[in-house]
Design a protein around this motif. Structure first.
Motif, PDB file in Angstrom:
ATOM      1  N   SER A 235       6.170  -2.476  -0.830  1.00 36.95           N
ATOM      2  CA  SER A 235       5.199  -2.442  -1.931  1.00 36.95           C
ATOM      3  C   SER A 235       5.859  -2.685  -3.276  1.00 36.95           C
ATOM      4  O   SER A 235       7.017  -2.343  -3.492  1.00 36.95           O
ATOM      5  CB  SER A 235       4.483  -1.078  -1.968  1.00 36.95           C
ATOM      6  OG  SER A 235       3.794  -0.829  -0.763  1.00 36.95           O
TER       7      SER A 235
ATOM      8  N   HIS B  72      -4.176   0.917  -2.516  1.00 37.82           N
ATOM      9  CA  HIS B  72      -3.903  -0.426  -2.031  1.00 37.82           C
ATOM     10  C   HIS B  72      -3.714  -1.404  -3.186  1.00 37.82           C
ATOM     11  O   HIS B  72      -3.978  -1.082  -4.350  1.00 37.82           O
ATOM     12  CB  HIS B  72      -5.051  -0.884  -1.129  1.00 37.82           C
ATOM     13  CG  HIS B  72      -5.325   0.046   0.014  1.00 37.82           C
ATOM     14  ND1 HIS B  72      -4.491   0.178   1.098  1.00 37.82           N
ATOM     15  CD2 HIS B  72      -6.349   0.932   0.223  1.00 37.82           C
ATOM     16  CE1 HIS B  72      -4.975   1.067   1.936  1.00 37.82           C
ATOM     17  NE2 HIS B  72      -6.098   1.554   1.430  1.00 37.82           N
TER      18      HIS B  72
ATOM     19  N   SER C 169       0.854  -1.186   0.000  1.00 33.62           N
ATOM     20  CA  SER C 169       0.000   0.000   0.000  1.00 33.62           C
ATOM     21  C   SER C 169       0.889   1.235   0.000  1.00 33.62           C
ATOM     22  O   SER C 169       1.961   1.243   0.594  1.00 33.62           O
ATOM     23  CB  SER C 169      -0.934   0.016   1.210  1.00 33.62           C
ATOM     24  OG  SER C 169      -0.203   0.034   2.417  1.00 33.62           O
TER      25      SER C 169
END
Length: 292
Positions: free
Chosen positions: A234, A213, A204
């Protein structure tokens, strides 16, 4: 800084292999020349998975495809005779142009099991290049610009940005990047192109301060630099380019001409397109039609 957010939708490629489709959507058909964007996985396959999960031989016109894996492997075969294992971090860029067929088989997963995770994107070709001769290019990653800074690792898959240029042959101004970000890492996506988007494949982030997200794509406002900060570890893709104008899309066919789409449908229906070398015993029928 964000024009719209697109959520991936579940789509079955056939045989139960579901992907997350992002582009095209009802809200947005293209970002620059990028007209199709599928998120594969993450999914774990056990050894001995059925062949029904494979992507059978099928045709393309008017576009380039790029398959990029984070994990797993796919076996590519096409009507030009190329047989290539697609592995994580490599780029396989197939120019369909006037017409090509290919298959993507889960041969490694069938033999060994695999954790599959990756992205397949389609790039529409400019009108003057829609009927170019088909081609296939494989890049093992060594000739792709990569950089690291303060918890950020980036790779330019295709196109040009920030003074870097990838070796992949493209036909219009564009960029396509893979980003890995540690928690707290930040980066700025400059306003180099008219259309840009950021997709979160895992984790996220905050894009211009707005939360994004896994499974979401943010289409960005033009003309502004956009800061991105990771809330946790991420994986992202950044993409975009200059718009090409209206394109028609049916199944695996892309064209600026409806008539060309109809011709491609009839060519496939009448089996006038050569099947992949070494994989010509079955093929995917047109949607809504049974295999002859």
């Amino acid at each position: 800084m964000i024009e719209q957010i697109i959520d991936r939708r579940a789509h079955d490629l056939g045989g139960g292999f579901a992907v997350g489709r992002v582009l095209p959507s009802s809200a947005r058909r293209m970002v620059g020349p990028y007209i199709f964007f599928d998120h594969m996985g993450p999914v774990d396959f056990a050894p001995g998975i059925p062949r029904d999960l494979d992507v059978r031989p099928h045709p393309h016109i008017g576009l380039s495809t790029v398959t990029y894996l984070y994990d797993g492997a796919l076996t590519h075969r096409d009507s030009l005779g190329f047989h290539q294992e697609i592995r994580p971090g490599e780029v396989n860029w197939m120019v369909a142009g006037s017409g090509i067929t290919h298959s993507e088989r889960l041969e490694y997963a069938r033999a060994h099991g695999a954790h599959m995770h990756g992205i397949q994107a389609w790039v529409a070709l400019p009108v003057e290049n829609e009927e170019v001769d088909p081609a296939f290019y494989h890049h093992d990653g060594a000739d792709l610009p990569s950089w690291e800074e303060n918890g950020f690792r980036g790779r330019l898959i295709a196109g040009e940005t920030q003074g870097m240029k990838a070796a992949v042959k493209v036909h219009s101004p564009q960029f396509y990047m893979h980003w890995e970000m540690d928690a707290g890492a930040s980066i700025v996506l400059p306003a180099e192109y008219a259309e840009r988007a950021i997709y979160v494949a895992a984790g996220s982030v905050r894009v211009g301060g707005r939360a994004l997200h896994a499974g979401q794509m943010a289409v960005l406002e033009p003309g502004v630099d956009v800061p991105v900060r990771a809330d946790n570890a991420s994986t992202l893709m950044a993409l975009g380019g200059e718009p090409l104008g209206e394109r028609f899309l049916f199944w695996n066919f892309v064209s600026s001409s409806r008539e060309r789409i109809e011709q491609a449908k009839e060519d496939w229906r009448q089996q006038r397109m050569k099947l992949p070398v070494g994989d010509d015993l079955e093929f995917a029928p047109l949607p809504g039609e049974n295999k002859p």
